[in-house]
Write an enzyme that holds these catalytic residues in place. Structure first.
Site, PDB file in Angstrom:
ATOM      1  N   TYR A  92      -8.078  40.112  17.495  1.00 29.30           N
ATOM      2  CA  TYR A  92      -8.278  39.877  19.018  1.00 29.30           C
ATOM      3  C   TYR A  92      -8.665  41.770  18.933  1.00 29.30           C
ATOM      4  O   TYR A  92      -7.650  42.385  18.477  1.00 29.30           O
ATOM      5  CB  TYR A  92      -7.228  39.304  20.048  1.00 29.30           C
TER       6      TYR A  92
ATOM      7  N   TRP B  14     -11.149  45.375  20.184  1.00 30.22           N
ATOM      8  CA  TRP B  14     -13.600  45.769  20.587  1.00 30.22           C
ATOM      9  C   TRP B  14     -13.479  46.546  19.555  1.00 30.22           C
ATOM     10  O   TRP B  14     -14.762  46.615  19.550  1.00 30.22           O
ATOM     11  CB  TRP B  14     -12.794  46.888  21.736  1.00 30.22           C
TER      12      TRP B  14
END
Ligand SMILES: Nc1nc2c(c(=O)[nH]1)N[C@H]1C(S)=C(S)[C@@H](COP(=O)(O)OP(=O)(O)OC[C@H]3O[C@@H](n4cnc5c(=O)[nH]c(N)nc54)[C@H](O)[C@@H]3O)O[C@H]1N2
Ligand SMILES: Nc1nc2c(c(=O)[nH]1)N[C@H]1C(S)=C(S)[C@@H](COP(=O)(O)OP(=O)(O)OC[C@H]3O[C@@H](n4cnc5c(=O)[nH]c(N)nc54)[C@H](O)[C@@H]3O)O[C@H]1N2
Ligand SMILES: [Mo]
Length: 768
Positions: A111, A113
């Protein structure tokens, strides 16, 4: 000296990098950006900072003793190795884990960005690679709006209200009289959007809304959640009590006959099941303004007059994503949907509700004519995923079964963690607990450009390039621009692109063809761009050829329409444009959720006392509510060691903002080094006195690089990372998402010598 300009992009904006003698020296904002983010100034430093990982490294204990003994993670020194050796170690360990335990022992959700760039997206690249290697345990959902992702489709049919397209700012400026925002519409958050926020339309739109004289009401513990020039009314609510306030607004509308019974009848399912609860007929507790005042600390007359105000003209209401990042975070969203249905402005120009105005860039732009391209991770052959934020639970409790949105999930037995493009030692809650879970697997592999806490907690660290060291193009779901991202400098140190690292591993593991599909970087860029051109054709629009695009530097997707209002089609014809719910309407009572039979999410909106809040007994011990909001001067943990984030540090640590009353009560002055603590952990921070924060609330934004000062789990964190204080529990069995806004703490002046920050330098490096 010759300066060359190179186009590039980031989650907080596109830019032109100035390059002199192989170094990025400055950046200029993208020429069509109406309001560039100051965070761009951190980019040159980020490329060349001393915290870059310069070559592959292996944790000393792992290299000497092999897989295991995870207590050394985050504490032992690193040994530099050659790429050849690193590839051998990683490929060998992946084969061992797969052969001994199957792919279900590899945690590969990764997980995070990553960086902007459609192709070189680290997380997608890693998952593509692991999926072509036979799969892994993936992470579903997200930290941003995970509770909404599970829950909102049951009530509103899909995710449009959360991720867009939502009613545009232009429609609000044109038609709206009242803009009631729970959690505000903070300019800080609109600097960034996943994949890129090239057209920063937010501030120009806010100016138009101010010029139009829209009444803005900011319901938030923090005054600065709405720009001052909007002249907002500030209602300084207690954190995590919005559900009570929304219920009381509905109650007042009904009591004073200001509601819209026709809307409730025609467009909603189950009003007859929830209104008895609102009115107190079902449980003997009317959810009236007095009831809510005692919970929210917003007085009853204010709540009543707000109800009259929103009924006096076209009203748009919104709640930020932060509201659902709370214990029972599903409930404020349901309460807002109920309130908007009770008022009945949904689908009228500039009226209704949305989630996420103020949470991220791009929400509120007009919808684009066609979708920008994106790289697919492919299909995970194991079909195994856990909700993203349940990572520590899974590491600590293999084999346990949990409920998740009507299904059961068994936690895997993880032997290997592989991460690229995320920083769990930033993003996860209760980091002391994560550290315990993180010790358990045999092996942790991380790709990182920088020595983040996650890289420091790995066994094998592989150095990744930044966007300025590779070719790509930027595109993002809610942004109209495709932007060329040119390689501007050579890879720093021995770093390699994630794609190239994974391609080499794939070749050693026999899955190269599945991973690359026979394409190299150049082929992939064309392939992705051309997939978007196909979409353009179906929308009867023409995009230039790839070469022309590369030459031009960018392409702007046209808007689909002007003054877009969400649900106007549903309002016009609810039969032809049914919502994708069971009933085709807004579900104020959900038979689907009723079937789940969860005590923490009943079939209609319900006020629950949060596990920790300013009304709870725990305040006797920890009297302050912690807001660990998104940081203003960086993206999450990215660029925390850079000049823009650095400029805001106080006493060398993350600033913690305290109301003057709370500071005085504790003898804390501006600039003091303070200790923030609760029963989960403690960290140091630098005091800022700010009466924009309501009393009994403090704000310590997320993202300071976690610095455990060489200590074991539970040791004092010395840099100001709030996630040693937050609570690691799912919102409910529906969402199983982070509840990071639900945390009580206390704060005191720190006496004693201030420990030196370690994370601004690389970790200890030894050779063996
Ligand atoms: N207390 C609290 N906690 C929170 C939040 C909060 O509000 N409060 N917010 C939550 C939310 S909404 C989110 S989305 C998460 C964000 O959590 P993350 O997305 O994990 O945070 P980032 O700091 O953006 O981490 C991205 C990482 O990828 C690395 N990276 C960047 N580019 C590349 C690349 O090209 N290759 C490789 N290999 N790595 C790269 C960066 O260095 C960085 O370490 O945090 C969550 N955590
Ligand atoms: N500059 C910058 N912008 C970002 C990011 C970043 O790291 N930096 N991260 C991006 C990401 S990943 C995401 S998911 C979004 C997140 O967007 P949000 O979740 O909306 O962001 P937050 O800053 O956590 O919260 C917004 C505001 O909600 C208020 N708030 C918190 N709890 C409550 C409550 O219980 N009730 C009320 N009424 N208000 C409350 C806080 O005062 C806070 O300022 O932001 C994005 N934008
Ligand atoms: Mo997020």
């Amino acid at each position: 000296m010759a300066t060359k300009l190179f186009r590039n992009s980031s989650h907080w904006g596109a830019f032109l990098a100035e390059v002199e003698e192989g170094r990025v020296t400055a950046v200029q904002p993208f020429e069509e950006d109406p309001h560039p983010s100051p965070m761009l100034d951190a980019i040159p430093h980020s490329v060349h900072t001393e915290t870059r990982v310069m070559r592959p490294f292996v944790r000393e204990g792992w290299l000497k003793n092999g897989p295991g003994n995870g207590e050394g993670r985050g504490r032992e020194p690193f040994v530099p190795v050659s790429w050849e050796k690193a590839f051998d170690l990683v490929a060998g360990e992946m084969k061992r884990v797969k052969d001994t335990y199957t792919n279900d022992a590899i945690m590969g959700g990764s997980y995070g960005w990553s960086s902007a760039g459609t192709f070189h997206h680290a997380r997608i690249q890693l998952r593509r690679f692991l999926f072509s290697f036979g799969g892994c345990v993936d992470q579903s959902s997200n930290y941003s709006f995970g509770a909404a992702l599970a829950f909102v489709p049951h009530i509103a049919g899909d995710m449009r209200t959360v991720t867009g397209p939502i009613t545009s700012w232009a429609a609000v400026a044109k038609h709206t009289k009242n803009l009631l925002v729970f959690g505000g519409i903070n300019p800080k958050n609109n600097q960034a959007a996943r994949g890129g926020n090239v057209a920063h339309e937010f501030m120009p739109s806010m100016k138009k809304i101010a010029a139009a004289g829209v009444n803005v009401v900011n319901v938030s513990p923090c005054r600065d959640d709405a720009a001052e020039f909007l002249n907002p009314t500030w209602l300084a609510i207690r954190p995590n009590t919005d559900t009570a306030m929304m219920l009381a607004l509905s109650h007042t509308l009904i009591t004073e006959n200001l509601h819209d019974p026709d809307f409730l009848e025609k467009y909603c399912e189950g009003a007859d099941r929830v209104l008895p609860y609102v009115m107190g007929e079902s449980d003997g507790v009317p959810k009236d303004a007095e009831w809510a005042a005692a919970i929210t600390e917003i007085d009853a007359d204010t709540i009543r007059s707000l109800a009259r105000q929103i009924a006096s003209g076209r009203t748009m209401m919104s709640a930020t994503w932060s509201l659902q990042r709370a214990d029972h975070g599903e409930q404020p969203y349901w309460a807002l949907i109920l309130l908007a249905c009770t008022l009945g402005h949904i689908g009228l120009p500039g009226g209704g509700f949305t989630f996420g105005y103020g949470s991220t860039g791009g929400l509120g732009n007009e919808p684009p004519l066609f979708n920008p391209p994106s790289l697919s991770a492919g299909r995970n052959p194991t079909n195994y995923a856990i909700p993203a934020a349940r990572i520590t639970d899974a590491l600590l409790n293999p084999g346990d079964v949990i409920e998740y949105n009507g299904k059961k999930i068994t936690y895997p037995d993880i032997k290997m963690i592989y991460w690229a493009g995320g920083n769990p030692f930033h993003h996860h809650q209760d980091l002391n607990r994560l550290r315990l879970g993180w010790q358990r697997p045999d092996t942790v592999i991380v790709h990182e450009p920088w020595w983040t806490a996650t890289a420091r907690h790995a066994d094998i660290v592989l150095p990744a390039t930044t966007t300025l060291e590779r070719n790509d193009f930027g595109s993002a779901a809610r942004d109209p621009y495709l932007v060329v991202m040119e390689k501007a400098v050579e890879p720093v140190g021995e770093s390699k692109n994630d794609f190239d690292i994974l391609r080499e591993l794939a070749s050693r593991l026999g899955c190269e063809e599945a991973f690359t599909e026979g394409r190299d970087e150049k082929d992939w860029l064309r392939f992705l761009y051309d997939s978007c051109r196909e979409g353009a054709k179906t929308a009867n629009a023409a995009m230039p050829e790839f070469d022309e695009f590369w030459e031009n530097g960018f392409y702007r997707i046209p808007d689909r329409e002007e003054n877009y209002t969400l649900f106007s089609d549903f309002r016009d014809d609810p039969e032809a444009n049914r919502l994708k719910t069971r009933s085709g309407k807004f579900e104020l009572y959900s038979k689907k959720i009723e079937k789940f039979n969860y005590d923490d999410c009943p079939p209609h909106v319900t006020w629950f006392e949060p596990a920790e809040w300013l009304g709870s007994e725990k305040t006797a011990q920890f009297p302050l509510h912690l807001m660990s909001s998104q940081p203003k001067d960086r993206l999450h943990s990215q660029m925390d060691d850079g000049p823009v984030s650095g400029a805001t540090k106080v006493a060398g640590r993350e600033p913690v903002e305290i109301n003057p009353i709370d500071a005085a009560a504790r003898g804390i002055d501006a600039g003091d080094l303070v200790r923030v603590f609760n029963d989960r952990g403690a960290c140091l921070a630098g005091a800022v006195i700010n009466d924009d924060i309501r009393p009994s609330v403090i704000r310590l934004s997320a993202g300071a690089w976690y610095d455990n000062n060489g200590g074991a789990s539970g040791a004092l964190e010395i840099h100001g990372n709030p996630n040693v204080l937050t609570r690691d529990k799912g919102t409910s069995q529906v969402g199983q998402s982070p509840s990071s806004t639900t945390a009580l703490v206390d704060i005191e002046k720190f006496e004693g010598d201030a420990p030196e920050i370690n994370v601004s330098r690389p970790p200890e490096i030894v050779s063996i």
